[in-house]
Design a protein around this motif. Structure first.
Motif, PDB file in Angstrom:
ATOM      1  N   SER A 162      27.692  77.301 -44.475  1.00  0.00           N
ATOM      2  CA  SER A 162      27.045  76.125 -45.074  1.00  0.00           C
ATOM      3  C   SER A 162      26.125  75.402 -44.096  1.00  0.00           C
ATOM      4  O   SER A 162      25.110  74.834 -44.503  1.00  0.00           O
ATOM      5  N   ALA A 163      26.431  75.423 -42.809  1.00  0.00           N
ATOM      6  CA  ALA A 163      25.567  74.759 -41.833  1.00  0.00           C
ATOM      7  C   ALA A 163      24.206  75.446 -41.721  1.00  0.00           C
ATOM      8  O   ALA A 163      23.224  74.820 -41.324  1.00  0.00           O
ATOM      9  N   ASP A 164      24.134  76.716 -42.088  1.00  0.00           N
ATOM     10  CA  ASP A 164      22.874  77.453 -41.977  1.00  0.00           C
ATOM     11  C   ASP A 164      22.053  77.458 -43.265  1.00  0.00           C
ATOM     12  O   ASP A 164      20.893  77.882 -43.245  1.00  0.00           O
ATOM     13  N   ILE A 165      22.593  76.981 -44.374  1.00  0.00           N
ATOM     14  CA  ILE A 165      21.834  76.972 -45.631  1.00  0.00           C
ATOM     15  C   ILE A 165      20.556  76.125 -45.502  1.00  0.00           C
ATOM     16  O   ILE A 165      19.477  76.582 -45.881  1.00  0.00           O
ATOM     17  N   PRO A 166      20.611  74.891 -44.958  1.00  0.00           N
ATOM     18  CA  PRO A 166      19.364  74.118 -44.815  1.00  0.00           C
ATOM     19  C   PRO A 166      18.354  74.803 -43.885  1.00  0.00           C
ATOM     20  O   PRO A 166      17.153  74.742 -44.114  1.00  0.00           O
ATOM     21  N   VAL A 167      18.847  75.460 -42.846  1.00  0.00           N
ATOM     22  CA  VAL A 167      17.976  76.177 -41.917  1.00  0.00           C
ATOM     23  C   VAL A 167      17.296  77.322 -42.655  1.00  0.00           C
ATOM     24  O   VAL A 167      16.077  77.505 -42.582  1.00  0.00           O
ATOM     25  N   ALA A 205      25.028  61.833 -39.926  1.00  0.00           N
ATOM     26  CA  ALA A 205      25.562  60.468 -40.022  1.00  0.00           C
ATOM     27  C   ALA A 205      24.953  59.580 -38.945  1.00  0.00           C
ATOM     28  O   ALA A 205      24.606  58.428 -39.203  1.00  0.00           O
ATOM     29  N   ARG A 206      24.806  60.116 -37.749  1.00  0.00           N
ATOM     30  CA  ARG A 206      24.179  59.341 -36.665  1.00  0.00           C
ATOM     31  C   ARG A 206      22.732  59.008 -37.005  1.00  0.00           C
ATOM     32  O   ARG A 206      22.272  57.894 -36.775  1.00  0.00           O
ATOM     33  N   GLU A 207      22.019  59.975 -37.548  1.00  0.00           N
ATOM     34  CA  GLU A 207      20.614  59.758 -37.917  1.00  0.00           C
ATOM     35  C   GLU A 207      20.512  58.715 -39.030  1.00  0.00           C
ATOM     36  O   GLU A 207      19.653  57.831 -38.981  1.00  0.00           O
ATOM     37  N   ALA A 208      21.384  58.798 -40.020  1.00  0.00           N
ATOM     38  CA  ALA A 208      21.378  57.812 -41.106  1.00  0.00           C
ATOM     39  C   ALA A 208      21.669  56.415 -40.567  1.00  0.00           C
ATOM     40  O   ALA A 208      21.014  55.442 -40.959  1.00  0.00           O
ATOM     41  N   ALA A 209      22.634  56.290 -39.662  1.00  0.00           N
ATOM     42  CA  ALA A 209      22.965  54.992 -39.072  1.00  0.00           C
ATOM     43  C   ALA A 209      21.781  54.448 -38.281  1.00  0.00           C
ATOM     44  O   ALA A 209      21.492  53.244 -38.322  1.00  0.00           O
ATOM     45  N   SER A 210      21.068  55.318 -37.594  1.00  0.00           N
ATOM     46  CA  SER A 210      19.890  54.902 -36.840  1.00  0.00           C
ATOM     47  C   SER A 210      18.797  54.371 -37.767  1.00  0.00           C
ATOM     48  O   SER A 210      18.165  53.354 -37.478  1.00  0.00           O
ATOM     49  N   ILE A 211      18.603  55.026 -38.880  1.00  0.00           N
ATOM     50  CA  ILE A 211      17.599  54.583 -39.858  1.00  0.00           C
ATOM     51  C   ILE A 211      17.996  53.230 -40.441  1.00  0.00           C
ATOM     52  O   ILE A 211      17.169  52.322 -40.564  1.00  0.00           O
ATOM     53  N   THR A 233      33.429  74.172 -37.529  1.00  0.00           N
ATOM     54  CA  THR A 233      32.991  73.349 -36.399  1.00  0.00           C
ATOM     55  C   THR A 233      31.496  73.062 -36.498  1.00  0.00           C
ATOM     56  O   THR A 233      31.063  71.915 -36.320  1.00  0.00           O
ATOM     57  N   LEU A 234      30.702  74.069 -36.791  1.00  0.00           N
ATOM     58  CA  LEU A 234      29.257  73.882 -36.915  1.00  0.00           C
ATOM     59  C   LEU A 234      28.917  72.916 -38.042  1.00  0.00           C
ATOM     60  O   LEU A 234      28.031  72.065 -37.902  1.00  0.00           O
ATOM     61  N   ARG A 235      29.640  73.013 -39.157  1.00  0.00           N
ATOM     62  CA  ARG A 235      29.381  72.104 -40.274  1.00  0.00           C
ATOM     63  C   ARG A 235      29.755  70.672 -39.909  1.00  0.00           C
ATOM     64  O   ARG A 235      29.018  69.730 -40.229  1.00  0.00           O
ATOM     65  N   ARG A 236      30.893  70.485 -39.240  1.00  0.00           N
ATOM     66  CA  ARG A 236      31.293  69.139 -38.818  1.00  0.00           C
ATOM     67  C   ARG A 236      30.267  68.543 -37.855  1.00  0.00           C
ATOM     68  O   ARG A 236      29.913  67.364 -37.961  1.00  0.00           O
ATOM     69  N   GLU A 237      29.783  69.338 -36.918  1.00  0.00           N
ATOM     70  CA  GLU A 237      28.763  68.863 -35.981  1.00  0.00           C
ATOM     71  C   GLU A 237      27.486  68.480 -36.722  1.00  0.00           C
ATOM     72  O   GLU A 237      26.859  67.470 -36.404  1.00  0.00           O
ATOM     73  N   GLN A 238      27.114  69.265 -37.711  1.00  0.00           N
ATOM     74  CA  GLN A 238      25.924  68.972 -38.504  1.00  0.00           C
ATOM     75  C   GLN A 238      26.101  67.661 -39.264  1.00  0.00           C
ATOM     76  O   GLN A 238      25.200  66.817 -39.284  1.00  0.00           O
TER      77      GLN A 238
END
Length: 118
Positions: free
Chosen positions: A69-74, A106-112, A96-101
């Motif tokens: 699932s982490a690679d679907i957007p890529v 979430a960090r990017e959304a909080a920054s926005i 693990t890759l999905r959780r990191e993604q």
């Protein structure tokens, strides 16, 4: 292990791949069963199809693997002609890759939100 290219016949339902044909062990018409985004189906042509976000919910071709699932957007950003290869990934690594993604999003959304509120 071979390299494939995204076919011009790809869309949001499925990415058809051009590359070495995959042989079927038996008949390629099977009883339809459930699919998910990332399922890799192999129709009679032997050319894999990766089911994408607007794909059907069931299918009658053999499924050989699932893109994590982490690679679907890529993958979704790949244009026709782009080359790709597959690599085996454990379920633990995929999670693990999905959780990191999700954490990065979430960090990017909080920054926005912080920028908008300032």
């Amino acid at each position: 292990s071979a390299e494939y290219a995204v076919s011009p016949q790809s869309d949001r339902m499925g990415f058809r791949l051009d590359g070495p044909s995959l042989d079927h062990a038996g008949d390629y018409n099977i009883i339809s069963d459930g699919t998910v985004s990332g399922s890799i189906q192999v129709p009679g042509s032997g050319q894999p199809i990766i089911l994408m976000v607007d794909s059907q919910t069931s299918g009658g071709y053999p499924k050989i693997a699932t893109v994590i699932s982490a690679d679907i957007p890529v993958l979704g950003r790949r244009k026709p002609g782009c080359k790709l290869r597959f690599e085996a990934v454990s379920v633990s690594r995929a999670e693990t890759l999905r959780r990191e993604q999700e954490l990065a999003l979430a960090r990017e959304a909080a920054s926005i939100i912080r920028c908008v509120l300032q």
